[in-house]
Design a protein around this motif. Structure first.
Motif, short mmCIF file in Angstrom:
data_model
loop_
_atom_site.label_atom_id
_atom_site.label_comp_id
_atom_site.label_asym_id
_atom_site.label_seq_id
_atom_site.Cartn_x
_atom_site.Cartn_y
_atom_site.Cartn_z
N THR A 1 0.81 -1.14 -0.18
CA THR A 1 0.26 0.05 0.07
C THR A 1 0.86 1.27 -0.11
O THR A 1 2.13 1.25 0.62
CB THR A 1 -0.85 0.10 1.35
OG1 THR A 1 -0.04 0.39 2.60
CG2 THR A 1 -1.70 -1.50 1.50
N THR B 1 -2.79 11.29 -12.97
CA THR B 1 -1.26 10.61 -12.95
C THR B 1 -0.42 11.65 -11.84
O THR B 1 0.27 10.95 -11.25
CB THR B 1 -0.82 10.25 -14.45
OG1 THR B 1 -1.86 9.46 -15.02
CG2 THR B 1 0.64 9.48 -14.23
N ARG C 1 -1.34 11.60 -8.42
CA ARG C 1 -0.75 10.24 -7.75
C ARG C 1 0.83 10.05 -7.44
O ARG C 1 1.31 9.69 -6.57
CB ARG C 1 -1.34 9.05 -8.61
CG ARG C 1 -2.81 8.79 -8.42
CD ARG C 1 -3.26 7.40 -8.95
NE ARG C 1 -2.68 6.96 -10.27
CZ ARG C 1 -3.11 7.32 -11.44
NH1 ARG C 1 -4.46 7.77 -11.48
NH2 ARG C 1 -2.74 6.64 -12.54
N LYS D 1 5.29 2.55 -8.91
CA LYS D 1 4.37 1.47 -8.64
C LYS D 1 3.05 1.89 -7.73
O LYS D 1 2.26 1.69 -8.10
CB LYS D 1 5.18 0.35 -8.14
CG LYS D 1 4.31 -0.97 -7.68
CD LYS D 1 4.95 -1.99 -6.95
CE LYS D 1 4.03 -3.22 -6.61
NZ LYS D 1 4.80 -3.95 -5.71
N ALA D 2 3.62 2.52 -6.80
CA ALA D 2 2.60 3.26 -5.93
C ALA D 2 1.43 4.07 -6.56
O ALA D 2 0.34 4.13 -6.30
CB ALA D 2 3.15 3.85 -4.52
N ARG E 1 0.71 3.77 -9.82
CA ARG E 1 0.33 2.98 -10.89
C ARG E 1 0.29 3.53 -12.13
O ARG E 1 -0.26 3.84 -12.88
CB ARG E 1 -1.36 2.97 -10.73
CG ARG E 1 -1.86 2.38 -9.45
CD ARG E 1 -3.37 1.91 -9.26
NE ARG E 1 -4.41 2.96 -9.79
CZ ARG E 1 -4.71 3.69 -8.93
NH1 ARG E 1 -4.17 3.97 -7.62
NH2 ARG E 1 -5.43 5.01 -9.23
N THR E 2 1.73 3.94 -12.38
CA THR E 2 2.40 4.30 -13.38
C THR E 2 3.74 3.86 -13.59
O THR E 2 4.33 2.94 -12.94
CB THR E 2 2.32 5.90 -13.55
OG1 THR E 2 2.67 6.58 -15.02
CG2 THR E 2 3.46 6.60 -12.55
N SER E 3 4.45 4.37 -14.75
CA SER E 3 5.84 3.71 -14.99
C SER E 3 6.89 4.63 -14.40
O SER E 3 6.67 5.98 -14.63
CB SER E 3 6.07 3.51 -16.65
OG SER E 3 5.93 4.65 -17.31
#
Lengths: 241, 241
Positions: free
Chosen positions: A118, B8, B11, B35-36, B38-40
């Motif tokens: 998380t 993005t 985040r 990763k946290a 949710r991208t590259s």
């Protein structure tokens, strides 16, 4: 003269202090420490077991050196603040060394969930509610927080007791909790070391940008909070390292 | 709703704040941030160029958030200290985030000699004598010190000017340099965040170990130094973020 073994250990400690002050604990490299100490990584690990144990060892030596250099006279806390200011202003690398440990060895408030699963909660319980680690031997993989290191804790408890006695003797306002006196005086003394970013601004914005003006303000702030007690000639000087 | 691109970025900023708060700048890993979020990694670098630039971006956002949450009323500095205490006690991760930057982006006092050649001198000139970096674009490989980041400097200069005006208006003792007032009040407010190792001892040694007792002491210390000015009903509340 010291034995060869002692000299190697001394050189490792001196090199480690410089390496930790510069790069912190996580960023320190044992191979650089070994090279600067003119020895091998293997010797460093033979003496100190791990990078973290080496930090703890140097930290104990640093605390002892600071305690030797700065004496707490509870009847003159402004003078104590001035000594703290002078000591760490003359040795910013030693302050930096301590600051890394405070940050890197402090319990991480967001460490409860598994970090790989998380992103972590953004609202964290107050640190005061976190249970203190028990005084049991830590698991081999965990860092030993400075807060539970015995020599440090014993030194602080001794200073707090010194303050408590001075309050009982009428030298310090008894309405303060002695731990708050200890903390606030140290904190004020370190104002310009902790706030390097503000210090950079101060060099332009201050009426008098000199370091001695900053020192005067530190002493003045402590004196306004905790005025020195009048000297009683029959009383020996109180000193407590 | 925000656009996909904005989300993005948002985040990434949230994930970066958590990652930097936990591991510092050198210890932060862009792949974990990606990763946290949710991208590259590639997207992270496309938006923010480097890990250090990403830290600077998040730091600007954090300073803005703190400025929104904590208003400086120079006629009531004890209340300001209480708000600072409350904000960072509720968000220890945000304080930790800032503390890493103070330590990792501060000019290293022992950086003059080549670290691979010498262990470094143990006696260093006072930091106040070090010339301040010029406000020119930094070389691509250098970190930009927080001290020279414009939004921070502008915010601090604004607060210092607010204090100077309050001194001129008779609300604050004019004998203090306004930069010392600013620094000492912030420093006292952060006493228990900066001295986590003393806080651990305090939980056993204090007369009252509660967080509210620590808060009361912080406010009391600031009130003793800078008593609140009497309210003049005709005057609007001064607020300066």
């Amino acid at each position: 003269m010291a034995s060869t073994a002692d000299s190697t250990q001394d050189r490792i400690v001196a090199a480690a202090r410089d390496e930790f002050a510069r790069h912190g604990i996580a960023g320190a490299r044992v191979d650089r420490i070994a090279k600067a100490a003119r020895t091998s990584k293997e010797r460093v690990y033979a003496y100190f077991r791990s990078k973290e144990k080496l930090y703890q060892h140097v930290a104990a030596a640093e605390l002892a050196a600071a305690a030797d250099a700065v004496h707490l006279d509870p009847a003159d806390l402004p003078a104590y603040a001035g000594q703290l200011f002078d000591y760490f202003t003359a040795h910013p690398d030693r302050y930096r060394f301590i600051a890394w440990g405070r940050l890197e060895l402090a319990p991480d408030p967001s460490d409860a969930p598994d970090p790989s699963d998380t992103p972590g909660p953004s609202d964290i319980p107050e640190p005061a509610d976190t249970p203190e680690p028990a005084d049991t031997p830590e698991p081999a993989t965990a860092l030993e927080p400075v807060s539970t290191a015995s020599p440090y804790r014993d030194a602080i408890l001794g200073k707090i007791e010194t303050i408590r006695r001075a309050q009982a003797a009428g030298d310090l306002d008894p309405a303060w909790d002695p731990v708050d006196i200890m903390a606030v005086v140290s904190q004020i003394a370190h104002t310009w070391l902790d706030q390097a970013e503000l210090a950079a601004v101060a060099r332009r914005a201050a009426d008098d940008p000199s370091s001695s003006a900053r020192r005067t303000a530190v002493i003045r702030a402590v004196a306004a909070l905790f005025p020195p007690a009048p000297r009683r000639d029959s009383r020996p000087l109180r000193q407590d390292s």
